[in-house]
Design an enzyme around this catalytic site. Structure first.
Site, PDB file in Angstrom:
ATOM      1  N   GLY A 204      -0.344  21.408  12.682  1.00  0.00           N
ATOM      2  CA  GLY A 204      -1.456  20.398  12.556  1.00  0.00           C
ATOM      3  C   GLY A 204      -1.260  19.291  13.475  1.00  0.00           C
ATOM      4  O   GLY A 204      -0.290  19.191  14.120  1.00  0.00           O
ATOM      5  N   PRO A 205      -2.582  18.911  13.631  1.00  0.00           N
ATOM      6  CA  PRO A 205      -2.428  17.863  14.760  1.00  0.00           C
ATOM      7  C   PRO A 205      -1.604  16.694  14.505  1.00  0.00           C
ATOM      8  O   PRO A 205      -1.319  16.479  13.362  1.00  0.00           O
ATOM      9  CB  PRO A 205      -3.769  17.340  14.802  1.00  0.00           C
ATOM     10  CG  PRO A 205      -4.760  18.159  13.959  1.00  0.00           C
ATOM     11  CD  PRO A 205      -3.897  18.986  13.012  1.00  0.00           C
ATOM     12  N   PRO A 206      -1.118  15.820  15.461  1.00  0.00           N
ATOM     13  CA  PRO A 206      -0.379  14.612  15.360  1.00  0.00           C
ATOM     14  C   PRO A 206      -0.741  13.643  14.085  1.00  0.00           C
ATOM     15  O   PRO A 206      -2.206  13.523  14.143  1.00  0.00           O
ATOM     16  CB  PRO A 206      -0.166  14.119  16.466  1.00  0.00           C
ATOM     17  CG  PRO A 206      -0.707  14.992  17.574  1.00  0.00           C
ATOM     18  CD  PRO A 206      -1.720  15.773  16.940  1.00  0.00           C
ATOM     19  N   GLY A 207      -0.017  13.201  13.178  1.00  0.00           N
ATOM     20  CA  GLY A 207      -0.545  12.284  12.529  1.00  0.00           C
ATOM     21  C   GLY A 207      -1.037  12.950  10.981  1.00  0.00           C
ATOM     22  O   GLY A 207      -1.679  12.185  10.313  1.00  0.00           O
ATOM     23  N   LYS A 210       2.642  16.220   8.534  1.00  0.00           N
ATOM     24  CA  LYS A 210       3.542  17.138   8.359  1.00  0.00           C
ATOM     25  C   LYS A 210       4.914  16.746   7.981  1.00  0.00           C
ATOM     26  O   LYS A 210       5.624  17.066   7.128  1.00  0.00           O
ATOM     27  CB  LYS A 210       3.747  17.945   9.868  1.00  0.00           C
ATOM     28  CG  LYS A 210       2.532  18.510  10.483  1.00  0.00           C
ATOM     29  CD  LYS A 210       2.739  19.080  11.805  1.00  0.00           C
ATOM     30  CE  LYS A 210       2.709  18.317  12.911  1.00  0.00           C
ATOM     31  NZ  LYS A 210       1.562  17.235  12.905  1.00  0.00           N
ATOM     32  N   HIS A 426     -24.264   0.000  32.582  1.00  0.00           N
ATOM     33  CA  HIS A 426     -23.200   1.140  32.560  1.00  0.00           C
ATOM     34  C   HIS A 426     -23.362   1.208  31.090  1.00  0.00           C
ATOM     35  O   HIS A 426     -23.437   2.427  30.666  1.00  0.00           O
ATOM     36  CB  HIS A 426     -21.864   0.857  33.056  1.00  0.00           C
ATOM     37  CG  HIS A 426     -20.836   1.915  33.158  1.00  0.00           C
ATOM     38  ND1 HIS A 426     -20.457   2.831  34.223  1.00  0.00           N
ATOM     39  CD2 HIS A 426     -20.371   2.762  31.926  1.00  0.00           C
ATOM     40  CE1 HIS A 426     -19.733   3.849  33.656  1.00  0.00           C
ATOM     41  NE2 HIS A 426     -19.717   3.774  32.377  1.00  0.00           N
ATOM     42  N   GLU A 427     -22.870   0.611  30.309  1.00  0.00           N
ATOM     43  CA  GLU A 427     -22.796   0.749  29.021  1.00  0.00           C
ATOM     44  C   GLU A 427     -24.130   1.033  28.488  1.00  0.00           C
ATOM     45  O   GLU A 427     -24.483   1.579  27.457  1.00  0.00           O
ATOM     46  CB  GLU A 427     -22.099  -0.346  28.202  1.00  0.00           C
ATOM     47  CG  GLU A 427     -20.572  -0.562  28.610  1.00  0.00           C
ATOM     48  CD  GLU A 427     -19.451   0.734  28.438  1.00  0.00           C
ATOM     49  OE1 GLU A 427     -20.023   1.689  27.619  1.00  0.00           O
ATOM     50  OE2 GLU A 427     -18.938   0.930  29.410  1.00  0.00           O
ATOM     51  N   HIS A 430     -25.232   4.316  28.993  1.00  0.00           N
ATOM     52  CA  HIS A 430     -24.806   5.381  27.970  1.00  0.00           C
ATOM     53  C   HIS A 430     -25.537   5.233  26.799  1.00  0.00           C
ATOM     54  O   HIS A 430     -25.939   6.323  26.110  1.00  0.00           O
ATOM     55  CB  HIS A 430     -23.269   4.901  27.533  1.00  0.00           C
ATOM     56  CG  HIS A 430     -22.329   5.255  28.813  1.00  0.00           C
ATOM     57  ND1 HIS A 430     -22.217   6.613  29.193  1.00  0.00           N
ATOM     58  CD2 HIS A 430     -21.252   4.885  29.261  1.00  0.00           C
ATOM     59  CE1 HIS A 430     -21.166   6.883  30.174  1.00  0.00           C
ATOM     60  NE2 HIS A 430     -20.642   5.492  30.430  1.00  0.00           N
ATOM     61  N   ASP A 502     -15.536   8.767  32.977  1.00  0.00           N
ATOM     62  CA  ASP A 502     -16.489   9.491  32.640  1.00  0.00           C
ATOM     63  C   ASP A 502     -16.745  10.905  33.360  1.00  0.00           C
ATOM     64  O   ASP A 502     -16.862  11.802  32.864  1.00  0.00           O
ATOM     65  CB  ASP A 502     -17.720   8.691  32.814  1.00  0.00           C
ATOM     66  CG  ASP A 502     -17.963   7.507  31.958  1.00  0.00           C
ATOM     67  OD1 ASP A 502     -16.999   7.470  30.891  1.00  0.00           O
ATOM     68  OD2 ASP A 502     -18.786   6.540  32.369  1.00  0.00           O
TER      69      ASP A 502
HETATM   70  P1  ADP Z   1       2.818  14.182  11.461  1.00  0.00           P
HETATM   71  O1  ADP Z   1       4.413  14.302  11.188  1.00  0.00           O
HETATM   72  O2  ADP Z   1       1.810  15.176  11.172  1.00  0.00           O
HETATM   73  O3  ADP Z   1       2.607  13.578  12.998  1.00  0.00           O
HETATM   74  P2  ADP Z   1       3.355  12.206   9.737  1.00  0.00           P
HETATM   75  O4  ADP Z   1       3.814  12.580   8.548  1.00  0.00           O
HETATM   76  O5  ADP Z   1       4.397  11.387  10.486  1.00  0.00           O
HETATM   77  O6  ADP Z   1       2.442  12.966  10.560  1.00  0.00           O
HETATM   78  O7  ADP Z   1       2.415  10.981   9.283  1.00  0.00           O
HETATM   79  C1  ADP Z   1       2.427   9.713   9.933  1.00  0.00           C
HETATM   80  C2  ADP Z   1       1.652   8.883   8.639  1.00  0.00           C
HETATM   81  O8  ADP Z   1       0.434   8.701   8.408  1.00  0.00           O
HETATM   82  C3  ADP Z   1       2.651   8.902   7.479  1.00  0.00           C
HETATM   83  O9  ADP Z   1       3.998   8.210   7.296  1.00  0.00           O
HETATM   84  C4  ADP Z   1       1.573   8.651   6.269  1.00  0.00           C
HETATM   85  O10 ADP Z   1       2.039   6.911   6.177  1.00  0.00           O
HETATM   86  C5  ADP Z   1       0.103   8.689   6.847  1.00  0.00           C
HETATM   87  N1  ADP Z   1      -0.260   9.878   6.405  1.00  0.00           N
HETATM   88  C6  ADP Z   1      -0.549  11.072   7.136  1.00  0.00           C
HETATM   89  N2  ADP Z   1      -1.249  11.751   6.448  1.00  0.00           N
HETATM   90  C7  ADP Z   1      -1.174  11.378   5.123  1.00  0.00           C
HETATM   91  C8  ADP Z   1      -1.560  11.895   3.838  1.00  0.00           C
HETATM   92  N3  ADP Z   1      -2.428  13.076   3.877  1.00  0.00           N
HETATM   93  N4  ADP Z   1      -1.779  11.248   2.885  1.00  0.00           N
HETATM   94  C9  ADP Z   1      -1.215   9.917   3.016  1.00  0.00           C
HETATM   95  N5  ADP Z   1      -0.684   9.333   4.163  1.00  0.00           N
HETATM   96  C10 ADP Z   1      -0.698  10.070   5.495  1.00  0.00           C
HETATM   97 ZN    ZN Z   2     -18.624   5.061  30.927  1.00  0.00          ZN
END
Ligand code: ADP
Ligand code: ZN
Ligand code: MG
Length: 607
Positions: A204-207, A210, A426-427, A430, A502
């Site tokens: 999955g994408p970052p954040g 996982k 500019h803005e 857009h 841009d």
């Molecule tokens: P990854 O490992 O996918 O990059 P993380 O598990 O480290 O992401 O997520 C970072 C933070 O984002 C977690 O510590 C949590 O606080 C928050 N977060 C991400 N996804 C969820 C979710 N589905 N529910 C609750 N909190 C989440």
């Molecule tokens: Zn611009």
């Protein structure tokens, strides 16, 4: 080495200081006055002597006034005879106690050498300490092989994470529930001859949660959680990565049932071919060791390996074979409902006004990851504290969206009047081109307050989560991207560096249209070039060109055509709506920021 040298200098300085102090003391106190024998006889006659002690050839004399004197008698002759020969009064001589001290030569030697020995000893001590320290440093360097694995035990109540802490991700949780079951009731699975999953890979994408989900699995199953990141495996020293893997697996096996989580698995498989000398050999060895360890698990080893990556495409296929990471769990960015849930989870422990509507926040944050949302709640809490408020409200939450999206405002960055005017046009351009085209996102805000790296920004957000995009949308987006560039030519008859970002985005987008999405009529329904730069084991490919040079020229032509068309669209809109453009730009110069409502009002008035 530099450190060693420094230490050496310090030690030598200390040595010099110590010996200086010693010689100072020995000069003053230990060196009594030297007198001749005849002088001694003289003083005996004067009854000045308190006590005499003879030690071999040395005669120490204690005088009645408290001072000391010595004499080295040259002859082997007895002291008393010598004194008598020198006319010492016999009666007076008898009244002086004479003590014969016999020190062994060794002791004598020691006493006379001590002033020189002590500094030497001190220096030796320092040297020893120094080398010991150096040796410790060395063993630390070699101790790298001990893995950096971190462990959470189920007893760790404070850090315990369960599925309840993870919002959304329903399918992923269901899939992982199986892993939990296995860790809890292995017998049930063995009884029916089910093969137990060894490795599960979270993609999955970052954040997107996982790491969070992996921890939740261990929390649910109540087993220890071993956590190591792929980038930590990769070491500068050849061979260390592999032994670290061995160590990590050994540790996990010792406390089975357990979860071993390898975060950023792609870090081990990355940059192949781009690394400098030997770098990728090391990664390969590390990866091989992971494979060896996974294959070496006895069928009933209750260690399940979870791994996370956001680049499944660059993983070695060998990792994904049956018996290794043969299960994939995909984590998507949260949809609107999940976003509400995530916001709720992260609002726990924060005082929040009743009026706060998380749904509204979720509507404004499509594309945000769980981490972004958690960040957003934190920014809002910080803002609440800054304003000295007791409770968080929408007034704190909404500005925090922009902060997370664009970085903090840089109000201190001062622009000249001329620069501000350019930024305003500019803005405004857009925004104007954006609203003039039917398939674009809604403008939420226009601003010429510098933010992050941008001089100004036009904030657009889709009204809903999008999974598929159309060619029409892309073409319009290109026109919006090029509006800033175009307006500089129209209004100022000059170009600035302000549009470079841009242009970069527009070029990349146009290339994707032609090369990835088959959206160019002329080039047709195919892709051009290998999607990703590398595959890990086995092959080594860096952006393979699977087309001829002639085709490459055609691709360039098509990309340029997309850009030209977009520029023409922007030009037409901007010249046709020049009065509106001026009005928007002036309003921006005046207020620096225009919100959605005001922007829509201005547009309506004009039409
Ligand atoms: P990854 O490992 O996918 O990059 P993380 O598990 O480290 O992401 O997520 C970072 C933070 O984002 C977690 O510590 C949590 O606080 C928050 N977060 C991400 N996804 C969820 C979710 N589905 N529910 C609750 N909190 C989440
Ligand atoms: Zn611009
Ligand atoms: Mg992570």
């Amino acid at each position: 080495m530099k450190n060693l040298f420094k230490n050496l200098v310090i030690i030598i300085l200390i040595f010099l200081a110590v010996s200086a102090i010693f010689s100072f003391f020995s000069e003053k106190n230990q060196k009594p006055e030297k007198i001749t024998l005849s002088e001694l006889a003289n003083r005996i006659n004067q009854e000045k002597i308190d006590k005499i002690s003879v030690n071999g050839q040395e005669v120490s004399v204690k005088l009645k006034d408290g001072t000391n004197a010595v004499n080295q008698k040259e002859t082997e002759a007895g002291l008393i005879e010598s004194l008598k020969n020198l006319d010492a009064d016999t009666g007076k001589l008898q009244s002086v106690p004479i003590e014969i001290v016999s020190t062994s030569t060794l002791k004598y030697l020691l006493i006379s050498l001590l002033p020189y020995l002590i500094p030497l000893l001190i220096m030796g001590l320092f040297l020893w300490l120094m080398f010991r320290q150096a040796r410790q440093g060395a063993t630390q360097a070699f101790g790298f092989t001990r893995s950096l694995v971190r462990m959470l035990t189920p007893q760790d109540k404070k850090q315990k994470t369960t599925f309840k802490d993870v919002a959304g991700l329903k399918e992923a949780k269901e899939e992982l529930q199986e892993v939990v079951e296995f860790l809890k009731f292995p017998a049930k699975f063995k009884a029916v001859g089910a093969r137990i999953p060894k490795g599960v890979i979270l993609i999955g994408p970052p954040g997107t949660g996982k790491t969070l989900l992996a921890r939740a699995v261990s929390g649910e199953a109540n087993v220890p959680f071993f956590h190591i990141s792929g980038s930590e495996f990769v070491e500068l020293f050849v061979g260390v990565g592999a032994s670290r893997v061995r160590d990590t697996f050994a540790q996990a096996k010792k406390s089975a049932p357990a979860i071993l989580f390898i975060d950023e698995l792609d870090a081990i498989g990355r940059h192949r071919g781009a690394g400098l000398g030997g770098g990728h050999d090391e990664r390969e060895q590390t990866l091989n060791q992971i494979l060896v360890e996974m294959d070496g698990f006895e069928p009933d080893t209750q260690v399940i390996i979870l791994a996370a990556t956001n680049r499944p495409d660059i993983l070695d296929p060998a990792l994904l074979r049956p018996g290794r990471f043969d299960r994939r769990v995909v984590l998507d960015l949260p949809d609107i409902g999940d976003r509400v849930e995530i916001l709720k989870i992260h609002s726990e422990g924060k005082p929040i006004e009743k009026k706060v509507d998380f749904r509204q926040i979720a509507e404004r944050t499509p594309g945000f990851s769980g981490a972004d949302l958690s960040n957003l709640m934190n920014e809002a809490a910080i803002l609440t504290a800054k304003k000295n408020l007791a409770k968080m409200s929408m007034e704190e939450l909404i500005p925090s969206i922009e902060k997370v999206l664009l970085g903090p405002e840089r109000k201190s960055l001062v622009f000249s009047e001329k620069e501000k005017k350019i930024a305003a046009y500019h803005e405004a351009a857009h925004a104007l081109v954006n609203t003039s085209l039917p398939n674009t996102d809604v403008v939420r805000k226009i601003s010429i307050i510098s933010r992050g790296r941008a001089a100004g920004y036009t904030l657009k957000l889709p009204t809903e989560d999008k999974h598929l995009r159309t060619k029409t949308e892309f073409v319009e987006e290109l026109a919006v991207l090029l509006a800033g560039y175009t307006v500089e030519k129209i209004v100022f008859n000059e170009l600035t560096t302000g549009a470079s970002n841009d242009l970069e985005q527009a070029t990349k987008l146009a290339q994707r249209l032609v090369m990835r999405y088959g959206m160019s009529e002329k080039m047709g329904a195919r892709t051009f070039g290998e999607q990703e730069e590398m595959i890990f084991l086995g092959k080594e490919i860096v952006t393979e060109k699977d087309y001829s040079d002639k085709v490459a020229a055609q691709i360039d032509e098509e990309v340029s055509k997309f850009i030209e068309t977009a520029q023409k669209t922007a030009h037409e809109i901007l010249t046709a709506k020049r009065p509106l453009l001026d009005k928007l730009a002036n309003r921006l110069l005046e207020k620096e920021t225009i919100e959605k409502e005001e922007f829509e009002k201005i547009i309506k008035e004009e039409e």
